[in-house]
Scaffold this motif. Structure first.
Motif, PDB file in Angstrom:
ATOM      1  N   ASP A   1      15.290  13.397  -9.253  1.00  0.00           N
ATOM      2  CA  ASP A   1      14.538  14.267 -10.260  1.00  0.00           C
ATOM      3  C   ASP A   1      15.445  15.497  -9.598  1.00  0.00           C
ATOM      4  O   ASP A   1      16.209  16.280 -10.234  1.00  0.00           O
ATOM      5  CB  ASP A   1      13.237  14.430  -9.990  1.00  0.00           C
ATOM      6  CG  ASP A   1      12.599  13.914 -11.381  1.00  0.00           C
ATOM      7  OD1 ASP A   1      13.139  12.754 -11.578  1.00  0.00           O
ATOM      8  OD2 ASP A   1      11.065  13.584 -11.189  1.00  0.00           O
ATOM      9  N   GLU A   2      15.278  15.870  -8.777  1.00  0.00           N
ATOM     10  CA  GLU A   2      15.865  17.256  -7.188  1.00  0.00           C
ATOM     11  C   GLU A   2      17.269  16.984  -7.908  1.00  0.00           C
ATOM     12  O   GLU A   2      18.634  17.990  -8.527  1.00  0.00           O
ATOM     13  CB  GLU A   2      15.871  16.701  -6.298  1.00  0.00           C
ATOM     14  CG  GLU A   2      15.775  18.144  -5.919  1.00  0.00           C
ATOM     15  CD  GLU A   2      15.977  18.427  -3.894  1.00  0.00           C
ATOM     16  OE1 GLU A   2      16.818  18.439  -3.215  1.00  0.00           O
ATOM     17  OE2 GLU A   2      14.895  18.354  -3.982  1.00  0.00           O
ATOM     18  N   ALA A   3      17.925  15.284  -7.513  1.00  0.00           N
ATOM     19  CA  ALA A   3      19.614  15.015  -7.972  1.00  0.00           C
ATOM     20  C   ALA A   3      19.745  15.288  -8.990  1.00  0.00           C
ATOM     21  O   ALA A   3      20.882  15.726  -9.096  1.00  0.00           O
ATOM     22  CB  ALA A   3      19.876  13.659  -7.378  1.00  0.00           C
ATOM     23  N   LEU A   4      19.648  15.255 -10.510  1.00  0.00           N
ATOM     24  CA  LEU A   4      19.831  15.436 -11.687  1.00  0.00           C
ATOM     25  C   LEU A   4      19.823  16.629 -11.918  1.00  0.00           C
ATOM     26  O   LEU A   4      20.138  16.916 -13.213  1.00  0.00           O
ATOM     27  CB  LEU A   4      18.715  14.429 -12.669  1.00  0.00           C
ATOM     28  CG  LEU A   4      18.700  12.220 -11.864  1.00  0.00           C
ATOM     29  CD1 LEU A   4      17.628  11.650 -13.199  1.00  0.00           C
ATOM     30  CD2 LEU A   4      19.974  12.120 -12.743  1.00  0.00           C
ATOM     31  N   GLN A   5      18.933  17.121 -11.811  1.00  0.00           N
ATOM     32  CA  GLN A   5      19.181  19.053 -12.301  1.00  0.00           C
ATOM     33  C   GLN A   5      20.698  19.436 -11.443  1.00  0.00           C
ATOM     34  O   GLN A   5      20.892  20.610 -11.806  1.00  0.00           O
ATOM     35  CB  GLN A   5      18.200  19.385 -11.413  1.00  0.00           C
ATOM     36  CG  GLN A   5      16.334  19.026 -11.881  1.00  0.00           C
ATOM     37  CD  GLN A   5      15.151  20.103 -11.467  1.00  0.00           C
ATOM     38  OE1 GLN A   5      15.160  20.798 -10.833  1.00  0.00           O
ATOM     39  NE2 GLN A   5      14.004  19.188 -11.840  1.00  0.00           N
ATOM     40  N   THR A   6      21.003  18.820 -10.578  1.00  0.00           N
ATOM     41  CA  THR A   6      21.610  19.524 -10.091  1.00  0.00           C
ATOM     42  C   THR A   6      22.782  19.488 -10.354  1.00  0.00           C
ATOM     43  O   THR A   6      23.647  17.719 -11.280  1.00  0.00           O
ATOM     44  CB  THR A   6      22.343  19.161  -8.414  1.00  0.00           C
ATOM     45  OG1 THR A   6      22.501  17.982  -9.079  1.00  0.00           O
ATOM     46  CG2 THR A   6      20.926  19.907  -7.926  1.00  0.00           C
TER      47      THR A   6
ATOM     48  N   GLU B   1       0.989  -1.396   0.114  1.00  0.00           N
ATOM     49  CA  GLU B   1      -0.097  -0.105   0.182  1.00  0.00           C
ATOM     50  C   GLU B   1       0.742   1.157   0.874  1.00  0.00           C
ATOM     51  O   GLU B   1      -0.004   1.908  -0.547  1.00  0.00           O
ATOM     52  CB  GLU B   1      -0.409  -0.237   1.424  1.00  0.00           C
ATOM     53  CG  GLU B   1      -2.058  -0.820   0.778  1.00  0.00           C
ATOM     54  CD  GLU B   1      -2.594  -1.174   2.592  1.00  0.00           C
ATOM     55  OE1 GLU B   1      -2.551  -0.871   3.491  1.00  0.00           O
ATOM     56  OE2 GLU B   1      -3.658  -2.444   2.644  1.00  0.00           O
ATOM     57  N   LEU B   2       2.124   1.219   0.978  1.00  0.00           N
ATOM     58  CA  LEU B   2       2.731   2.634   1.237  1.00  0.00           C
ATOM     59  C   LEU B   2       3.738   2.574  -0.766  1.00  0.00           C
ATOM     60  O   LEU B   2       4.155   3.785  -0.606  1.00  0.00           O
ATOM     61  CB  LEU B   2       3.323   2.292   2.161  1.00  0.00           C
ATOM     62  CG  LEU B   2       3.056   2.213   3.428  1.00  0.00           C
ATOM     63  CD1 LEU B   2       3.711   2.111   4.298  1.00  0.00           C
ATOM     64  CD2 LEU B   2       3.026   3.997   3.543  1.00  0.00           C
ATOM     65  N   GLN B   3       3.975   2.103  -1.345  1.00  0.00           N
ATOM     66  CA  GLN B   3       4.534   1.291  -2.173  1.00  0.00           C
ATOM     67  C   GLN B   3       4.745   2.894  -3.477  1.00  0.00           C
ATOM     68  O   GLN B   3       5.778   3.678  -3.776  1.00  0.00           O
ATOM     69  CB  GLN B   3       5.041   0.608  -3.473  1.00  0.00           C
ATOM     70  CG  GLN B   3       5.845   0.434  -4.605  1.00  0.00           C
ATOM     71  CD  GLN B   3       5.843  -0.929  -5.015  1.00  0.00           C
ATOM     72  OE1 GLN B   3       4.359  -2.060  -5.142  1.00  0.00           O
ATOM     73  NE2 GLN B   3       6.715  -1.264  -6.053  1.00  0.00           N
ATOM     74  N   PRO B   4       3.035   3.126  -4.064  1.00  0.00           N
ATOM     75  CA  PRO B   4       3.098   4.335  -4.521  1.00  0.00           C
ATOM     76  C   PRO B   4       3.857   5.759  -4.044  1.00  0.00           C
ATOM     77  O   PRO B   4       4.649   6.264  -5.091  1.00  0.00           O
ATOM     78  CB  PRO B   4       1.767   4.753  -4.770  1.00  0.00           C
ATOM     79  CG  PRO B   4       1.317   2.440  -4.905  1.00  0.00           C
ATOM     80  CD  PRO B   4       1.867   2.723  -3.705  1.00  0.00           C
ATOM     81  N   ARG B   5       3.234   5.675  -2.544  1.00  0.00           N
ATOM     82  CA  ARG B   5       3.953   7.308  -2.007  1.00  0.00           C
ATOM     83  C   ARG B   5       5.668   6.898  -1.601  1.00  0.00           C
ATOM     84  O   ARG B   5       6.212   8.071  -2.233  1.00  0.00           O
ATOM     85  CB  ARG B   5       3.411   7.155  -0.861  1.00  0.00           C
ATOM     86  CG  ARG B   5       3.757   8.345   0.535  1.00  0.00           C
ATOM     87  CD  ARG B   5       3.418   9.306  -0.580  1.00  0.00           C
ATOM     88  NE  ARG B   5       3.649  10.322   0.425  1.00  0.00           N
ATOM     89  CZ  ARG B   5       4.574  11.392  -0.649  1.00  0.00           C
ATOM     90  NH1 ARG B   5       4.706  11.893  -1.649  1.00  0.00           N
ATOM     91  NH2 ARG B   5       4.923  12.486   0.269  1.00  0.00           N
ATOM     92  N   ILE B   6       5.975   5.684  -1.670  1.00  0.00           N
ATOM     93  CA  ILE B   6       7.128   5.808  -1.739  1.00  0.00           C
ATOM     94  C   ILE B   6       7.650   5.953  -3.285  1.00  0.00           C
ATOM     95  O   ILE B   6       9.426   7.053  -2.781  1.00  0.00           O
ATOM     96  CB  ILE B   6       7.343   4.009  -0.827  1.00  0.00           C
ATOM     97  CG1 ILE B   6       7.377   4.382   0.451  1.00  0.00           C
ATOM     98  CG2 ILE B   6       9.208   4.594  -0.492  1.00  0.00           C
ATOM     99  CD1 ILE B   6       6.994   2.776   1.329  1.00  0.00           C
ATOM    100  N   ARG B   7       7.788   5.443  -4.077  1.00  0.00           N
ATOM    101  CA  ARG B   7       8.002   5.506  -5.255  1.00  0.00           C
ATOM    102  C   ARG B   7       8.301   6.884  -5.949  1.00  0.00           C
ATOM    103  O   ARG B   7       8.736   7.877  -6.435  1.00  0.00           O
ATOM    104  CB  ARG B   7       7.438   4.826  -6.122  1.00  0.00           C
ATOM    105  CG  ARG B   7       7.743   4.969  -7.918  1.00  0.00           C
ATOM    106  CD  ARG B   7       6.472   4.165  -8.178  1.00  0.00           C
ATOM    107  NE  ARG B   7       7.344   2.592  -8.401  1.00  0.00           N
ATOM    108  CZ  ARG B   7       7.802   1.796  -8.421  1.00  0.00           C
ATOM    109  NH1 ARG B   7       9.109   2.075  -8.464  1.00  0.00           N
ATOM    110  NH2 ARG B   7       7.960   0.132  -8.031  1.00  0.00           N
TER     111      ARG B   7
ATOM    112  N   GLY C   1      10.793  12.149  -6.910  1.00  0.00           N
ATOM    113  CA  GLY C   1      11.460  13.932  -6.636  1.00  0.00           C
ATOM    114  C   GLY C   1      12.663  13.818  -5.997  1.00  0.00           C
ATOM    115  O   GLY C   1      13.589  14.582  -6.373  1.00  0.00           O
ATOM    116  N   TYR C   2      13.137  12.773  -4.873  1.00  0.00           N
ATOM    117  CA  TYR C   2      14.590  12.921  -4.563  1.00  0.00           C
ATOM    118  C   TYR C   2      15.540  13.122  -6.237  1.00  0.00           C
ATOM    119  O   TYR C   2      16.596  13.705  -5.893  1.00  0.00           O
ATOM    120  CB  TYR C   2      14.533  12.438  -3.693  1.00  0.00           C
ATOM    121  CG  TYR C   2      15.298  12.555  -2.135  1.00  0.00           C
ATOM    122  CD1 TYR C   2      14.953  13.942  -2.136  1.00  0.00           C
ATOM    123  CD2 TYR C   2      13.470  12.019  -1.656  1.00  0.00           C
ATOM    124  CE1 TYR C   2      14.136  14.621  -0.581  1.00  0.00           C
ATOM    125  CE2 TYR C   2      13.112  12.491  -0.114  1.00  0.00           C
ATOM    126  CZ  TYR C   2      14.018  13.648   0.405  1.00  0.00           C
ATOM    127  OH  TYR C   2      13.270  13.604   1.431  1.00  0.00           O
TER     128      TYR C   2
END
Length: 130
Positions: free
Chosen positions: A125-130, A111-117, A122-123
């Motif tokens: 995506d943020e790391a790839l932008q730097t 049940e938590l998998q979609p939120r964890i993913r 998000g993390y």
């Protein structure tokens, strides 16, 4: 293998060569130093399966109370404050593991998998932008 060769070998789990391919080190330890001490970093290592299994079952001799990491911040009499129940022995560890496992049943984790993913994406995506 001479005593000099045994003393020349250094098992350092932080060494990049060891991290890339630890199996030659593990094989050497099993063959020459099944109970190995790294005095510089202050740890002992068991390398044979039967010895590791016996240690896991011998709570009177082997303890997690000082921590389960070589990281200085997670080692010592207060290791449980950093490592939580990983740095505890039964019965305290057993009690806490039982409580935590009730909240992380296979169904609940699914049940938590979609939120964890979503959080992980998000993390990333943020790391790839730097």
């Amino acid at each position: 293998m001479t005593a000099d060769a045994t003393q020349a070998f250094v098992f350092d789990p932080y060494d990049y060569v060891t991290q890339e391919d630890p199996y030659p080190s593990y094989a050497w330890l099993r063959a020459h130093a099944p109970l190995y001490e790294n005095a510089e970093q202050g740890f002992w290592a068991l390398s044979r399966h039967a010895d590791v299994v016996a240690a896991f079952r011998d709570e009177a001799t082997y303890s997690n109370a000082m921590g389960v990491s070589l990281d200085a911040n997670a080692w010592g009499p207060n290791a449980h404050s950093v490592m939580s129940f990983l740095a505890m022995d039964p019965p305290d560890q057993t009690r806490l593991r039982s409580l935590v496992s009730q909240g992380f049943t296979p169904r609940r984790v699914r049940e938590l998998q979609p939120r964890i993913r979503s959080i992980a994406d998000g993390y990333l995506d943020e790391a790839l932008q730097t």
